[in-house]
Design an enzyme around this catalytic site. Structure first.
Site, PDB file in Angstrom:
ATOM      1  CD  GLU A  87      -1.191  -1.992   2.301  1.00 28.24           C
ATOM      2  OE1 GLU A  87      -2.094  -2.797   3.123  1.00 28.24           O
ATOM      3  OE2 GLU A  87      -0.040  -2.610   2.035  1.00 28.24           O
ATOM      4  CB  CYS A 137      -1.190   0.272   5.176  1.00 32.08           C
ATOM      5  SG  CYS A 137       0.513  -0.410   4.773  1.00 32.08           S
TER       6      CYS A 137
END
Length: 157
Positions: free
Chosen positions: A56, A87
């Protein structure tokens, strides 16, 4: 729209598979802007020797470079596994519009499990969240990866 979501998640699954081939935990991510993929990445924590090199984060960094901005307000993120707290924080700070993810992560997830980052008072921006996209394929990749790892560990004993 459902077919397009499936195509974007398929690309994320391809990135996850490539990560597994590199010996990384098989997680893949794709950032989409106006129905076009602008960034794609798989985990590279071992390769980069960087604990922040999650799929991510790498995809967000790449998308920001590609779009020449620090805010991804018109973008969506597709990821094969529920994001962790780090993330989720990056997703919030990037102001991503929507988050689509595959498998839930009961141990390390921070969206529908664990800290539920986007519901916390410290969260400045919460994307729309859609879970269970290609969940079976995402979970199988992870299960297979860790089964091989466990078998390798047992054979070394």
């Amino acid at each position: 729209m459902l077919k397009q979501q499936s195509n974007f998640m398929q690309t994320a699954l391809e990135e996850a598979g490539a990560a597994a081939e590199r010996g990384e935990v098989p997680v893949g991510a794709v950032v989409v802007h106006r129905r076009n993929i602008v960034a794609r990445a798989g985990n590279r924590t071992r390769e980069h020797k960087d604990p922040t090199a999650h799929a991510e984060v790498l995809a967000i960094r790449e998308a920001c470079r590609a779009l020449n901005t620090e805010r991804l307000v018109d973008c969506d993120l597709y990821v094969t596994l529920e994001p962790c707290a780090m993330c989720a924080g990056a997703i919030s700070f990037a102001r991503l519009r929507r988050l689509y993810f595959g498998a839930e992560d009961e141990k390390g997830g921070a969206v529908t499990n664990g800290t539920r980052f986007f519901s916390a008072s410290i969260c400045h921006h919460a994307p729309e969240i859609y879970s269970g996209i290609s969940e079976k394929q995402s979970a199988e990749l992870l299960r297979d990866f860790f089964a091989v790892r466990r078998a390798e560990d047992e054979s070394e004993l």
